[in-house]
Scaffold this motif. Structure first.
Motif, PDB file in Angstrom:
ATOM      1  N   HIS A 109     -18.853   4.803   1.476  1.00  0.00           N
ATOM      2  CA  HIS A 109     -18.782   3.367   1.246  1.00  0.00           C
ATOM      3  C   HIS A 109     -17.803   2.975   0.141  1.00  0.00           C
ATOM      4  O   HIS A 109     -17.872   1.857  -0.370  1.00  0.00           O
ATOM      5  CB  HIS A 109     -20.172   2.813   0.902  1.00  0.00           C
ATOM      6  N   LEU A 110     -16.905   3.866  -0.231  1.00  0.00           N
ATOM      7  CA  LEU A 110     -15.944   3.543  -1.278  1.00  0.00           C
ATOM      8  C   LEU A 110     -14.557   4.028  -0.874  1.00  0.00           C
ATOM      9  O   LEU A 110     -14.367   5.215  -0.594  1.00  0.00           O
ATOM     10  CB  LEU A 110     -16.363   4.175  -2.602  1.00  0.00           C
ATOM     11  N   ILE A 111     -13.605   3.096  -0.848  1.00  0.00           N
ATOM     12  CA  ILE A 111     -12.236   3.390  -0.428  1.00  0.00           C
ATOM     13  C   ILE A 111     -11.283   3.056  -1.566  1.00  0.00           C
ATOM     14  O   ILE A 111     -11.327   1.962  -2.127  1.00  0.00           O
ATOM     15  CB  ILE A 111     -11.854   2.561   0.819  1.00  0.00           C
ATOM     16  N   ARG A 112     -10.416   3.996  -1.893  1.00  0.00           N
ATOM     17  CA  ARG A 112      -9.405   3.790  -2.938  1.00  0.00           C
ATOM     18  C   ARG A 112      -8.074   3.417  -2.291  1.00  0.00           C
ATOM     19  O   ARG A 112      -7.605   4.095  -1.366  1.00  0.00           O
ATOM     20  CB  ARG A 112      -9.254   5.038  -3.796  1.00  0.00           C
ATOM     21  N   VAL A 113      -7.473   2.339  -2.801  1.00  0.00           N
ATOM     22  CA  VAL A 113      -6.160   1.898  -2.313  1.00  0.00           C
ATOM     23  C   VAL A 113      -5.193   1.903  -3.485  1.00  0.00           C
ATOM     24  O   VAL A 113      -5.450   1.280  -4.524  1.00  0.00           O
ATOM     25  CB  VAL A 113      -6.233   0.485  -1.691  1.00  0.00           C
ATOM     26  N   VAL A 114      -4.085   2.611  -3.330  1.00  0.00           N
ATOM     27  CA  VAL A 114      -3.052   2.694  -4.356  1.00  0.00           C
ATOM     28  C   VAL A 114      -1.870   1.832  -3.910  1.00  0.00           C
ATOM     29  O   VAL A 114      -1.357   1.985  -2.801  1.00  0.00           O
ATOM     30  CB  VAL A 114      -2.598   4.143  -4.585  1.00  0.00           C
ATOM     31  N   LEU A 115      -1.458   0.919  -4.794  1.00  0.00           N
ATOM     32  CA  LEU A 115      -0.429  -0.065  -4.487  1.00  0.00           C
ATOM     33  C   LEU A 115       0.782   0.117  -5.398  1.00  0.00           C
ATOM     34  O   LEU A 115       0.675   0.630  -6.504  1.00  0.00           O
ATOM     35  CB  LEU A 115      -0.981  -1.480  -4.674  1.00  0.00           C
ATOM     36  N   LEU A 120      -0.791   0.830  -9.055  1.00  0.00           N
ATOM     37  CA  LEU A 120      -2.009   0.121  -9.422  1.00  0.00           C
ATOM     38  C   LEU A 120      -3.069   0.484  -8.381  1.00  0.00           C
ATOM     39  O   LEU A 120      -2.811   0.412  -7.178  1.00  0.00           O
ATOM     40  CB  LEU A 120      -1.763  -1.384  -9.456  1.00  0.00           C
ATOM     41  N   THR A 121      -4.241   0.882  -8.869  1.00  0.00           N
ATOM     42  CA  THR A 121      -5.291   1.387  -7.984  1.00  0.00           C
ATOM     43  C   THR A 121      -6.505   0.468  -8.000  1.00  0.00           C
ATOM     44  O   THR A 121      -6.969   0.056  -9.067  1.00  0.00           O
ATOM     45  CB  THR A 121      -5.706   2.805  -8.412  1.00  0.00           C
ATOM     46  N   ILE A 122      -7.028   0.166  -6.813  1.00  0.00           N
ATOM     47  CA  ILE A 122      -8.233  -0.646  -6.657  1.00  0.00           C
ATOM     48  C   ILE A 122      -9.187   0.093  -5.730  1.00  0.00           C
ATOM     49  O   ILE A 122      -8.781   0.592  -4.672  1.00  0.00           O
ATOM     50  CB  ILE A 122      -7.910  -2.033  -6.072  1.00  0.00           C
ATOM     51  N   VAL A 129       0.846  -1.193   0.000  1.00  0.00           N
ATOM     52  CA  VAL A 129       0.000   0.000   0.000  1.00  0.00           C
ATOM     53  C   VAL A 129       0.884   1.246   0.000  1.00  0.00           C
ATOM     54  O   VAL A 129       1.807   1.364   0.804  1.00  0.00           O
ATOM     55  CB  VAL A 129      -0.924   0.011   1.228  1.00  0.00           C
ATOM     56  N   ARG A 130       0.589   2.147  -0.912  1.00  0.00           N
ATOM     57  CA  ARG A 130       1.265   3.451  -0.918  1.00  0.00           C
ATOM     58  C   ARG A 130       0.432   4.506  -0.204  1.00  0.00           C
ATOM     59  O   ARG A 130       0.938   5.315   0.549  1.00  0.00           O
ATOM     60  CB  ARG A 130       1.562   3.890  -2.353  1.00  0.00           C
ATOM     61  N   ARG A 131      -0.875   4.493  -0.504  1.00  0.00           N
ATOM     62  CA  ARG A 131      -1.766   5.461   0.146  1.00  0.00           C
ATOM     63  C   ARG A 131      -3.206   4.997  -0.039  1.00  0.00           C
ATOM     64  O   ARG A 131      -3.483   4.154  -0.890  1.00  0.00           O
ATOM     65  CB  ARG A 131      -1.585   6.867  -0.425  1.00  0.00           C
ATOM     66  N   THR A 132      -4.089   5.545   0.746  1.00  0.00           N
ATOM     67  CA  THR A 132      -5.522   5.257   0.626  1.00  0.00           C
ATOM     68  C   THR A 132      -6.294   6.570   0.586  1.00  0.00           C
ATOM     69  O   THR A 132      -5.804   7.620   1.013  1.00  0.00           O
ATOM     70  CB  THR A 132      -6.040   4.398   1.788  1.00  0.00           C
ATOM     71  N   GLU A 133      -7.508   6.493   0.057  1.00  0.00           N
ATOM     72  CA  GLU A 133      -8.367   7.678  -0.022  1.00  0.00           C
ATOM     73  C   GLU A 133      -9.815   7.262   0.164  1.00  0.00           C
ATOM     74  O   GLU A 133     -10.279   6.327  -0.476  1.00  0.00           O
ATOM     75  CB  GLU A 133      -8.196   8.374  -1.372  1.00  0.00           C
ATOM     76  N   GLN A 134     -10.534   7.965   1.035  1.00  0.00           N
ATOM     77  CA  GLN A 134     -11.958   7.710   1.254  1.00  0.00           C
ATOM     78  C   GLN A 134     -12.733   8.498   0.208  1.00  0.00           C
ATOM     79  O   GLN A 134     -12.912   9.717   0.316  1.00  0.00           O
ATOM     80  CB  GLN A 134     -12.376   8.130   2.651  1.00  0.00           C
TER      81      GLN A 134
END
Length: 253
Positions: free
Chosen positions: A26-32, A73-75, A17-22
């Motif tokens: 109900h939706l969370i972005r995770v950048v890897l 890569l973002t999920i 994980v590099r960073r996360t964003e709310q």
């Protein structure tokens, strides 16, 4: 629409994980990122998915974006409190936490020969719809119908296409995706359709597009990502059983 690729062994990668964003409640972005990203084979599909590994369980998620230059890569994860595996993991993810997955797979990308595009889905399809909107060329007509819980769950979706996006809200009773598509007057010309999300509305729209609208199957990507009342394991087992029954029926013919 591109044909579904043959199933093959896909590499297993571990990223951090590099960073996360709310993005919303109900939706969370995770950048890897990480060295293993060099082994990620971008297949060109806008619905490319990976199989995330949590202990002995796997969960299927769409890749929201892949940036080889930035090495990211973002999920996007749908989060409903402590329910499930992936959502709670994303809610508690911190920089440096690792995530292992296999992939990517996929089958859909906007076809350049289509005169216009129809995109339909709920929150689970938002990453693929967002990626498709970014990939459709400037000025190409797009009609999108997206179901979310309420207006606060709507996202800003970037696109150069000539897109009209209609947000439908479950909490206020104005969330009827099937009715919205049925009531839409289709433009002339060739339409390519992408319809993904909860299996109930997907099944109804599958019948509508193929039987009532007469769309060719080669230009329709339609799939249930999940079914109300079932976890992913139960839903995947049901899908597998349905496929076996369909194959048996076809062989009998």
């Amino acid at each position: 629409m591109a044909d579904r690729p043959a199933r093959k062994n896909r590499p297993t990668l571990t990223l951090a994980v590099r960073r996360t964003e709310q993005l919303s409640a109900h939706l969370i972005r995770v950048v890897l990122g990480g060295e293993d990203l060099a082994k990620f084979a971008d297949n060109g599909f806008t619905d490319k998915y990976v199989k995330l590994q949590f202990a002995d369980n796997r969960r299927t998620y769409t890749v929201r974006s892949f940036d080889p230059e930035a090495g990211e890569l973002t999920i996007d994860f749908v989060y409903h409190g402590d329910e499930g595996l992936a959502g709670p993991w994303a809610a508690n993810a911190k920089p440096g936490d690792e995530l292992t997955f296999a992939g990517p797979g996929g089958a859909y990308a906007p076809a350049p020969e289509a005169d216009w595009h129809l995109l339909v889905g709920d929150e689970s399809a938002l990453p693929a719809i967002g990626a498709a909107l970014e990939a459709i060329p400037a000025g190409v007509p797009v009609r999108a119908f997206i179901q979310v819980a309420n207006p606060a769950e709507e996202l800003k979706l970037d696109t150069a296409a000539d897109a009209t996006i209609t947000w439908l809200h479950r909490d206020s009773g104005d969330g009827d995706l099937v009715g919205a598509v049925r009531g839409h007057e289709f433009a002339p010309g060739t339409v390519q359709a992408f319809v993904h999300g909860e299996a109930g509305f997907v099944a109804e729209l599958r019948r509508h597009l193929f039987t009532e609208r007469g769309l060719p199957r080669a230009l329709v990507s339609v799939s249930g990502y999940w079914r109300r009342g079932k976890n992913e394991d139960g839903w995947q087992a049901e899908k597998a059983e349905t496929r076996r029954a369909e194959e048996a029926t076809g062989a009998a013919r």
